[in-house]
Write a protein that holds these residues in place. Structure first.
Motif, PDB file in Angstrom:
ATOM      1  N   MET A  29      48.228  -0.297 -38.408  1.00  0.00           N
ATOM      2  CA  MET A  29      46.885   0.283 -38.355  1.00  0.00           C
ATOM      3  C   MET A  29      45.967  -0.501 -37.406  1.00  0.00           C
ATOM      4  N   ARG A  30      46.013  -1.826 -37.536  1.00  0.00           N
ATOM      5  CA  ARG A  30      45.200  -2.667 -36.660  1.00  0.00           C
ATOM      6  C   ARG A  30      45.585  -2.477 -35.192  1.00  0.00           C
ATOM      7  N   THR A  31      46.871  -2.311 -35.013  1.00  0.00           N
ATOM      8  CA  THR A  31      47.333  -2.106 -33.637  1.00  0.00           C
ATOM      9  C   THR A  31      46.785  -0.801 -33.079  1.00  0.00           C
ATOM     10  N   PHE A  32      46.792   0.244 -33.959  1.00  0.00           N
ATOM     11  CA  PHE A  32      46.297   1.546 -33.502  1.00  0.00           C
ATOM     12  C   PHE A  32      44.812   1.463 -33.154  1.00  0.00           C
ATOM     13  N   LEU A  33      44.006   0.787 -34.018  1.00  0.00           N
ATOM     14  CA  LEU A  33      42.571   0.647 -33.752  1.00  0.00           C
ATOM     15  C   LEU A  33      42.314  -0.159 -32.476  1.00  0.00           C
ATOM     16  N   GLY A  34      43.149  -1.153 -32.278  1.00  0.00           N
ATOM     17  CA  GLY A  34      42.983  -1.948 -31.042  1.00  0.00           C
ATOM     18  C   GLY A  34      43.221  -1.111 -29.804  1.00  0.00           C
ATOM     19  N   ILE A  35      44.273  -0.268 -29.858  1.00  0.00           N
ATOM     20  CA  ILE A  35      44.572   0.584 -28.703  1.00  0.00           C
ATOM     21  C   ILE A  35      43.437   1.564 -28.446  1.00  0.00           C
ATOM     22  N   VAL A  36      42.862   2.150 -29.567  1.00  0.00           N
ATOM     23  CA  VAL A  36      41.741   3.100 -29.411  1.00  0.00           C
ATOM     24  C   VAL A  36      40.543   2.419 -28.757  1.00  0.00           C
ATOM     25  N   LEU A  37      40.259   1.214 -29.235  1.00  0.00           N
ATOM     26  CA  LEU A  37      39.112   0.489 -28.642  1.00  0.00           C
ATOM     27  C   LEU A  37      39.346   0.174 -27.163  1.00  0.00           C
ATOM     28  N   LEU A  38      40.541  -0.226 -26.849  1.00  0.00           N
ATOM     29  CA  LEU A  38      40.843  -0.540 -25.449  1.00  0.00           C
ATOM     30  C   LEU A  38      40.674   0.672 -24.541  1.00  0.00           C
ATOM     31  N   ILE A  39      40.958   1.859 -25.085  1.00  0.00           N
ATOM     32  CA  ILE A  39      40.814   3.076 -24.273  1.00  0.00           C
ATOM     33  C   ILE A  39      39.377   3.590 -24.312  1.00  0.00           C
ATOM     34  N   ALA A  40      38.727   3.554 -25.506  1.00  0.00           N
ATOM     35  CA  ALA A  40      37.405   4.172 -25.679  1.00  0.00           C
ATOM     36  C   ALA A  40      36.310   3.388 -24.957  1.00  0.00           C
ATOM     37  N   LEU A  41      36.362   2.079 -25.055  1.00  0.00           N
ATOM     38  CA  LEU A  41      35.276   1.289 -24.441  1.00  0.00           C
ATOM     39  C   LEU A  41      35.194   1.469 -22.919  1.00  0.00           C
ATOM     40  N   PRO A  42      36.279   1.374 -22.164  1.00  0.00           N
ATOM     41  CA  PRO A  42      36.167   1.625 -20.722  1.00  0.00           C
ATOM     42  C   PRO A  42      35.687   3.035 -20.407  1.00  0.00           C
ATOM     43  N   LEU A  43      36.177   4.033 -21.266  1.00  0.00           N
ATOM     44  CA  LEU A  43      35.743   5.407 -21.012  1.00  0.00           C
ATOM     45  C   LEU A  43      34.235   5.559 -21.236  1.00  0.00           C
ATOM     46  N   ALA A  44      33.713   4.911 -22.280  1.00  0.00           N
ATOM     47  CA  ALA A  44      32.278   4.972 -22.553  1.00  0.00           C
ATOM     48  C   ALA A  44      31.476   4.313 -21.424  1.00  0.00           C
ATOM     49  N   GLY A  45      32.010   3.181 -20.962  1.00  0.00           N
ATOM     50  CA  GLY A  45      31.319   2.508 -19.852  1.00  0.00           C
ATOM     51  C   GLY A  45      31.297   3.348 -18.599  1.00  0.00           C
ATOM     52  N   LEU A  46      32.447   3.958 -18.296  1.00  0.00           N
ATOM     53  CA  LEU A  46      32.497   4.819 -17.112  1.00  0.00           C
ATOM     54  C   LEU A  46      31.559   5.998 -17.242  1.00  0.00           C
ATOM     55  N   SER A  47      31.473   6.568 -18.491  1.00  0.00           N
ATOM     56  CA  SER A  47      30.575   7.702 -18.710  1.00  0.00           C
ATOM     57  C   SER A  47      29.122   7.283 -18.514  1.00  0.00           C
ATOM     58  N   TYR A  48      28.745   6.086 -19.008  1.00  0.00           N
ATOM     59  CA  TYR A  48      27.372   5.604 -18.848  1.00  0.00           C
ATOM     60  C   TYR A  48      27.030   5.384 -17.377  1.00  0.00           C
ATOM     61  N   LEU A  49      27.962   4.739 -16.674  1.00  0.00           N
ATOM     62  CA  LEU A  49      27.721   4.487 -15.242  1.00  0.00           C
ATOM     63  C   LEU A  49      27.603   5.787 -14.459  1.00  0.00           C
ATOM     64  N   ARG A  50      28.467   6.769 -14.869  1.00  0.00           N
ATOM     65  CA  ARG A  50      28.418   8.054 -14.158  1.00  0.00           C
ATOM     66  C   ARG A  50      27.077   8.746 -14.404  1.00  0.00           C
ATOM     67  N   SER A  51      26.567   8.677 -15.646  1.00  0.00           N
ATOM     68  CA  SER A  51      25.293   9.332 -15.949  1.00  0.00           C
ATOM     69  C   SER A  51      24.151   8.677 -15.171  1.00  0.00           C
ATOM     70  N   LYS A  52      24.177   7.334 -15.094  1.00  0.00           N
ATOM     71  CA  LYS A  52      23.114   6.644 -14.331  1.00  0.00           C
ATOM     72  C   LYS A  52      23.185   6.992 -12.855  1.00  0.00           C
ATOM     73  N   TYR A  53      24.426   7.096 -12.368  1.00  0.00           N
ATOM     74  CA  TYR A  53      24.587   7.447 -10.964  1.00  0.00           C
ATOM     75  C   TYR A  53      24.038   8.844 -10.690  1.00  0.00           C
ATOM     76  N   LEU A  54      24.406   9.794 -11.601  1.00  0.00           N
ATOM     77  CA  LEU A  54      23.913  11.157 -11.414  1.00  0.00           C
ATOM     78  C   LEU A  54      22.384  11.195 -11.503  1.00  0.00           C
TER      79      LEU A  54
END
Length: 627
Positions: free
Chosen positions: A1-26
């Motif tokens: 379970m911990r491994t699964f949550l770690g993988i989700v965080l590793l994927i979700a955090l960069p995606l959230a950051g990219l989404s924020y940067l994209r919104s600021k750019y737009l």
């Protein structure tokens, strides 16, 4: 379970950051489009002011441009413009010069006119920039602020005093004028700094310091003493030159963009350094203007020194600056124009011309006092001083017209003993000075030269004849006296008189024709040629003049042969009888004579000359074939 949550965080955090940067750019892109292309009236100033802090530099630039074009005077815009100025450079200016939305920060700040208390502190970084271009632009803003109310700001004073020691001459050239408009304390500090620079051995430092001190009038009077002392020191006997292998250290190393000779403190350098020292002192005294009146005796002494006629182009060249970029050329040209007594197509600058220019800048009273001192030198009885004093009057020109009676008095002075070679130059300089201080049509001058022309002194007659030969217009009242001296025993008098008589027009000039014909029999070739030239001027019959021209063709003087051929060529076919004589010297050793002879033959006998040239060409070709 911990491994699964770690993988989700590793994927979700960069995606959230990219989404924020994209919104600021737009968001930034949308705001940029509105600012760049939207109608300006729809954008209130608070929105534009907020855009000045945007992370996108394009948005900031657009906001600066719109606020600047709207005429905003807000403090935020001033700060933004100063930031633009600090980042501006020459290459950016060249790249963006054709952009419609390019903002010139210095010009915009001068148009907005922020108070000195606001703009002076903001320009600290710009005035300390390593880029000369940035400092030059900041200097313009700073000087503009110094002209407005509230210029007594202490920060402005400190920055202007610092700019007075900037390594860029184009900055230091213009700062003193602004400092002269500040309070007494700022002016006193500025004068002290400039006096210190004036005492330095570097001549560019001295020049900029004197230009600066000229803005402070009476407060700069200590500079007169410094420069007068330097004039006296430079007039001492010259010391031996520094050996070539001994380096000359610079007390104050300059920036690499300035190529200027630096003297060792208290000791002149090689070659013309002492002469240059006096030359620079004369120029700098002139820059100080009326406060330099106490130095007039030293200026006159320099103008009458034994070396006061030496060429000073090396001195002028020492003031030439070699900046590393184009921004310094304007000040370079200005300095060059003011230092030179004339351009290179005119006469060479000398101590006399620099001294005369300095007296003119000091004022009419200085020129009057200088004339009195020079007249006293003339009447002092020291014959060795006459040439230099006379040449000083030539340099002063019509401003010294009050000296004419004294010059005439000395020119007419009886000499004791036989004339020496040196007397000729000295006496001729006196008559030249008489002409220089008058206009050519001045009746005093013409009457005096005619009187001297009838003098018992051969030197006086020669000087008068030479000057009458060059007056414009030639004075008709001198014709009888010039005719008389065609029989003078002195060759130079006869030569000048014969030439002068060929410059007149009208019936009164025809009275000289019989005497000129008699002069064609003169024993001297130069006199005969001048008489011949004058008769040609009166369109006399060629048959009576050609024999004299033929005689001159056979002269041993190449110059006379050239001029005789020119006279014959001017007569054309009317001088056909001279063709044999021209053929005799067709192969003259002097190439210039050969050229003029060929030209004369073409004019005298064009057909025969062409045939002769053709046959000579054939002979030359046959000779080459046989070889």
């Amino acid at each position: 379970m911990r491994t699964f949550l770690g993988i989700v965080l590793l994927i979700a955090l960069p995606l959230a950051g990219l989404s924020y940067l994209r919104s600021k750019y737009l968001e930034a892109a949308i705001r940029r489009d509105v600012l760049l292309f939207g109608p300006r009236p729809s954008l209130p100033e608070p929105v534009l002011m907020a855009a000045l802090a945007d992370v996108d530099p394009t948005v900031r630039n657009a906001a600066v441009w719109i606020l600047d074009s709207m005429g905003s005077t807000s403090e935020a815009l001033v700060r933004a413009l100063v930031e633009r100025l600090e980042s501006d450079d020459e290459m950016m200016r060249v790249r963006e010069r054709w952009r419609a939305r390019k903002v010139d920060p210095a010009r915009s700040l001068n148009r907005i006119k922020p108070p000195a208390s606001l703009i002076a502190p903001l320009l600290r970084n710009a005035m300390a920039s390593p880029s000369p271009w940035v400092r030059l632009q900041a200097k313009d803003v700073l000087l503009d602020a110094a002209k407005r109310p509230g210029r007594e700001d202490p920060t402005l004073e400190v920055m202007l005093l610092a700019a007075l020691q900037d390594r860029e001459p184009a900055i230091r050239m213009y700062v003193p004028d602004a400092l002269a408009g500040l309070g007494a304390d700022a002016r006193g500090k500025a004068v002290a700094t400039l006096l210190d620079q004036l005492r330095r051995p570097d001549r560019l430092e001295q020049l900029l310091a004197s230009v600066g001190l000229s803005h402070f009038h009476a407060e700069a009077s200590p500079a007169v003493t410094i420069l007068s002392d330097r004039l006296r020191e430079g007039d001492r006997p010259r010391r031996p030159a520094t050996p070539p292998d001994e380096p000359m250290p610079s007390a104050t190393p300059g920036p690499p963009e300035i190529d200027i000779r630096v003297l060792r403190p208290g000791e002149p350098g090689p070659e013309v350094d002492e002469l240059s020292m006096r030359a620079s002192s004369l120029y700098l005294l002139g820059q100080l203007g009326p406060i330099a009146m106490p130095a007039v005796p030293e200026i006159v002494r320099a103008m009458t020194a034994s070396d006061s006629g030496e060429n000073l182009w090396p001195f002028v060249d020492q003031f030439r600056m070699k900046p590393d970029s184009w921004h310094g050329y304007d000040v370079d040209l200005e300095l060059e124009r003011t230092v030179m007594a004339g351009d290179r197509s005119g006469p060479s600058p000398t101590l006399r011309t620099l001294g005369a220019a300095a007296l003119g800048r000091i004022g009419p009273e200085a020129e009057r006092q200088a004339v009195e001192l020079l007249v006293a030198t003339l009447r002092g009885g020291d014959e060795s001083q006459l040439p230099a004093a006379a040449e000083a009057f030539v340099a002063l020109g019509p401003k010294a017209s009050a000296a004419f009676p004294a010059l005439l008095e000395v020119a007419e002075r009886e000499r004791s003993g036989p004339p020496k070679d040196s007397d000729w130059g000295a006496r001729f300089r006196l008559t030249s000075a008489m002409r220089a201080v008058c206009k050519d049509d001045d009746p005093r001058l013409v009457d005096a030269l005619v009187r001297l022309l009838r003098s018992r002194d051969a030197i006086q007659r020669a000087g008068a004849a030479m000057n009458l030969d060059s007056l414009e217009p030639p004075p008709p009242s001198a014709i009888p006296a010039l005719i008389e001296v065609l029989q003078d025993k002195t060759q130079s008098v006869r030569c000048s008189a014969a030439l002068a008589l060929g410059r007149y027009e009208g019936p009164e000039a025809r009275t000289a024709v019989p005497a000129l014909y008699d002069t064609l029999r003169d024993e001297d070739g130069e006199v005969r040629y001048n008489a011949l030239k004058s008769l040609v001027h009166y369109h006399e019959d060629a048959s009576r003049l050609i024999p004299t021209a033929i005689q001159l063709l056979r002269s041993g003087n190449p110059s006379l042969r050239i001029r005789a051929a020119q006279v014959l060529g001017a007569y054309g076919p009317a001088a056909k009888d001279a063709a044999p004589a021209l053929m005799e010297i067709r192969n003259d050793d002097d190439s210039s004579v050969r050229t003029e002879v060929e030209n004369a033959l073409k004019a005298v006998r064009p057909t025969e000359a062409a045939d002769s040239l053709q046959s000579e060409s054939k002979r030359s070709q046959e000779s080459k074939k046989s070889d």
